[in-house]
Design a protein around this motif. Structure first.
Motif, PDB file in Angstrom:
ATOM      1  N   VAL A 170       0.834  -1.206   0.000  1.00  0.00           N
ATOM      2  CA  VAL A 170       0.000   0.000   0.000  1.00  0.00           C
ATOM      3  C   VAL A 170       0.869   1.257   0.000  1.00  0.00           C
ATOM      4  CG1 VAL A 170      -1.678   1.306   1.373  1.00  0.00           C
ATOM      5  CG2 VAL A 170      -2.019  -1.116   0.989  1.00  0.00           C
ATOM      6  N   VAL A 171       1.924   1.265   0.791  1.00  0.00           N
ATOM      7  CA  VAL A 171       2.824   2.433   0.801  1.00  0.00           C
ATOM      8  C   VAL A 171       3.504   2.591  -0.559  1.00  0.00           C
ATOM      9  CG1 VAL A 171       4.960   3.351   1.795  1.00  0.00           C
ATOM     10  CG2 VAL A 171       3.204   2.445   3.285  1.00  0.00           C
ATOM     11  N   ALA A 172       3.936   1.484  -1.164  1.00  0.00           N
ATOM     12  CA  ALA A 172       4.612   1.557  -2.457  1.00  0.00           C
ATOM     13  C   ALA A 172       3.676   2.058  -3.555  1.00  0.00           C
ATOM     14  CB  ALA A 172       5.175   0.184  -2.830  1.00  0.00           C
ATOM     15  N   THR A 173       2.444   1.572  -3.585  1.00  0.00           N
ATOM     16  CA  THR A 173       1.528   2.030  -4.636  1.00  0.00           C
ATOM     17  C   THR A 173       1.092   3.474  -4.410  1.00  0.00           C
ATOM     18  OG1 THR A 173      -0.325   1.007  -3.473  1.00  0.00           O
ATOM     19  CG2 THR A 173       0.668  -0.228  -5.277  1.00  0.00           C
ATOM     20  N   ASN A 174       0.935   3.873  -3.151  1.00  0.00           N
ATOM     21  CA  ASN A 174       0.619   5.279  -2.880  1.00  0.00           C
ATOM     22  C   ASN A 174       1.768   6.181  -3.295  1.00  0.00           C
ATOM     23  OD1 ASN A 174      -2.047   5.518  -1.808  1.00  0.00           O
ATOM     24  ND2 ASN A 174      -1.342   4.466   0.014  1.00  0.00           N
ATOM     25  N   SER A 175       2.987   5.745  -3.050  1.00  0.00           N
ATOM     26  CA  SER A 175       4.147   6.550  -3.439  1.00  0.00           C
ATOM     27  C   SER A 175       4.297   6.615  -4.951  1.00  0.00           C
ATOM     28  CB  SER A 175       5.415   5.982  -2.805  1.00  0.00           C
ATOM     29  OG  SER A 175       5.314   6.030  -1.394  1.00  0.00           O
ATOM     30  N   ALA A 176       4.040   5.517  -5.636  1.00  0.00           N
ATOM     31  CA  ALA A 176       4.097   5.524  -7.100  1.00  0.00           C
ATOM     32  C   ALA A 176       3.008   6.425  -7.680  1.00  0.00           C
ATOM     33  CB  ALA A 176       3.956   4.110  -7.644  1.00  0.00           C
TER      34      ALA A 176
ATOM     35  N   GLY B 205      -6.811  14.324  -2.796  1.00  0.00           N
ATOM     36  CA  GLY B 205      -7.556  13.901  -1.606  1.00  0.00           C
ATOM     37  C   GLY B 205      -7.516  12.395  -1.413  1.00  0.00           C
ATOM     38  N   ALA B 206      -7.586  11.667  -2.521  1.00  0.00           N
ATOM     39  CA  ALA B 206      -7.520  10.202  -2.446  1.00  0.00           C
ATOM     40  C   ALA B 206      -6.148   9.752  -1.961  1.00  0.00           C
ATOM     41  CB  ALA B 206      -7.830   9.590  -3.804  1.00  0.00           C
ATOM     42  N   LEU B 207      -5.095  10.414  -2.423  1.00  0.00           N
ATOM     43  CA  LEU B 207      -3.750  10.053  -1.968  1.00  0.00           C
ATOM     44  C   LEU B 207      -3.566  10.362  -0.491  1.00  0.00           C
ATOM     45  CD1 LEU B 207      -1.591  11.144  -5.013  1.00  0.00           C
ATOM     46  CD2 LEU B 207      -2.109   8.829  -4.261  1.00  0.00           C
ATOM     47  N   LEU B 208      -4.185  11.435  -0.015  1.00  0.00           N
ATOM     48  CA  LEU B 208      -4.136  11.747   1.409  1.00  0.00           C
ATOM     49  C   LEU B 208      -4.828  10.650   2.224  1.00  0.00           C
ATOM     50  CD1 LEU B 208      -3.197  13.968   3.365  1.00  0.00           C
ATOM     51  CD2 LEU B 208      -5.474  14.958   3.156  1.00  0.00           C
ATOM     52  N   CYS B 209      -5.974  10.181   1.755  1.00  0.00           N
ATOM     53  CA  CYS B 209      -6.662   9.061   2.409  1.00  0.00           C
ATOM     54  C   CYS B 209      -5.821   7.786   2.341  1.00  0.00           C
ATOM     55  CB  CYS B 209      -8.022   8.811   1.762  1.00  0.00           C
ATOM     56  SG  CYS B 209      -9.233  10.079   2.092  1.00  0.00           S
ATOM     57  N   GLY B 210      -5.138   7.593   1.222  1.00  0.00           N
ATOM     58  CA  GLY B 210      -4.286   6.410   1.070  1.00  0.00           C
ATOM     59  C   GLY B 210      -3.127   6.403   2.050  1.00  0.00           C
ATOM     60  N   TYR B 211      -2.526   7.563   2.282  1.00  0.00           N
ATOM     61  CA  TYR B 211      -1.436   7.620   3.254  1.00  0.00           C
ATOM     62  C   TYR B 211      -1.948   7.496   4.688  1.00  0.00           C
ATOM     63  CZ  TYR B 211       2.361   8.404   0.024  1.00  0.00           C
ATOM     64  OH  TYR B 211       3.301   8.234  -0.955  1.00  0.00           O
ATOM     65  N   ALA B 212      -3.159   7.973   4.953  1.00  0.00           N
ATOM     66  CA  ALA B 212      -3.764   7.746   6.273  1.00  0.00           C
ATOM     67  C   ALA B 212      -4.029   6.256   6.477  1.00  0.00           C
ATOM     68  CB  ALA B 212      -5.049   8.549   6.406  1.00  0.00           C
ATOM     69  N   ALA B 213      -4.468   5.567   5.432  1.00  0.00           N
ATOM     70  CA  ALA B 213      -4.663   4.118   5.509  1.00  0.00           C
ATOM     71  C   ALA B 213      -3.331   3.411   5.714  1.00  0.00           C
ATOM     72  CB  ALA B 213      -5.344   3.602   4.248  1.00  0.00           C
ATOM     73  N   SER B 214      -2.272   3.918   5.091  1.00  0.00           N
ATOM     74  CA  SER B 214      -0.941   3.323   5.270  1.00  0.00           C
ATOM     75  C   SER B 214      -0.482   3.448   6.712  1.00  0.00           C
ATOM     76  CB  SER B 214       0.077   4.002   4.351  1.00  0.00           C
ATOM     77  OG  SER B 214      -0.267   3.824   3.018  1.00  0.00           O
ATOM     78  N   LEU B 215      -0.742   4.597   7.320  1.00  0.00           N
ATOM     79  CA  LEU B 215      -0.383   4.783   8.727  1.00  0.00           C
ATOM     80  C   LEU B 215      -1.168   3.830   9.623  1.00  0.00           C
ATOM     81  CD1 LEU B 215       1.196   6.426  10.840  1.00  0.00           C
ATOM     82  CD2 LEU B 215      -0.739   8.010  10.872  1.00  0.00           C
ATOM     83  N   SER B 216      -2.450   3.680   9.334  1.00  0.00           N
ATOM     84  CA  SER B 216      -3.277   2.746  10.095  1.00  0.00           C
ATOM     85  C   SER B 216      -2.797   1.307   9.912  1.00  0.00           C
ATOM     86  CB  SER B 216      -4.734   2.885   9.655  1.00  0.00           C
ATOM     87  OG  SER B 216      -5.549   1.984  10.351  1.00  0.00           O
ATOM     88  N   LEU B 217      -2.409   0.947   8.687  1.00  0.00           N
ATOM     89  CA  LEU B 217      -1.889  -0.400   8.434  1.00  0.00           C
ATOM     90  C   LEU B 217      -0.550  -0.628   9.135  1.00  0.00           C
ATOM     91  CD1 LEU B 217      -2.774  -0.817   4.661  1.00  0.00           C
ATOM     92  CD2 LEU B 217      -3.769  -2.062   6.576  1.00  0.00           C
TER      93      LEU B 217
END
Length: 180
Positions: free
Chosen positions: A103-109, A142-154
């Motif tokens: 998830v972190v890798a795909t969000n970063s890409a 906004g979606a990427l911000l949610c994705g990084y919040a999900a990464s932190l939760s994961l």
């Protein structure tokens, strides 16, 4: 708060954030008229990184739903009965680690590809897309911000998963020491 309840709460929040990220990216479209009759539609399929983000976040959300069911089932068992589930704890720990990294890798890409869409690349003659599709780019941000919040939760889930795994090992059993 019990560790299993905390893990269930984190899994629920990360699942919701992952689904929100996938939906924001997947359903985001914007249509512009380029010339008199030429219409161009911007979707997530225009960038491969955004397609990967939707797929990986959907799979990670499904995995977290399955793990959430495991949390609800394990709440009914007592802690001393969980000693027999050492192999399951290892599998959960390794899958949680893989999920976080993916998830972190795909969000970063997706962030890197989106940054390229914002700034463009004059050396490669790529134009800035966010000048024309501003609403599309804001929603992706906004979606990427949610994705990084999900990464932190994961990542927090992964820490709890590691704690749940390694507390099953006692130092005496690990080092094969006997009580004297």
């Amino acid at each position: 708060m019990d560790i299993v309840k905390m893990e269930a709460l984190l899994r629920l929040s990360s699942t919701l954030l992952l689904v929100l990220t996938a939906c924001l990216v997947g359903f985001d479209t914007q249509t512009k008229v380029i010339f008199l009759s030429t219409v161009r539609k911007a979707t997530f399929r225009d960038l491969n990184a955004l397609m990967a983000l939707v797929c990986i976040d959907s799979v990670a959300a499904a995995y977290n739903l399955l793990q959430l069911l495991r949390c609800f089932v394990s709440c009914s068992f007592k802690a001393n009965q969980m000693q027999s589930y050492l192999c399951l704890a290892w599998v959960c720990f390794l899958l949680d680690q893989a999920t976080v990294y993916l998830v972190v890798a795909t969000n970063s890409a997706a962030l890197a590809a989106s940054f390229l869409a914002i700034t463009g690349a004059s050396n490669l003659q790529w134009m800035k897309l966010c000048d024309k599709y501003t609403r599309f780019c804001i929603q992706i941000g906004g979606a990427l911000l949610c994705g990084y919040a999900a990464s932190l939760s994961l990542a927090l889930i992964s820490i709890l998963s590691g704690y749940s795994l390694f507390r099953l090992y006692s130092p005496k059993r690990f080092f094969l020491l006997k009580a004297r």
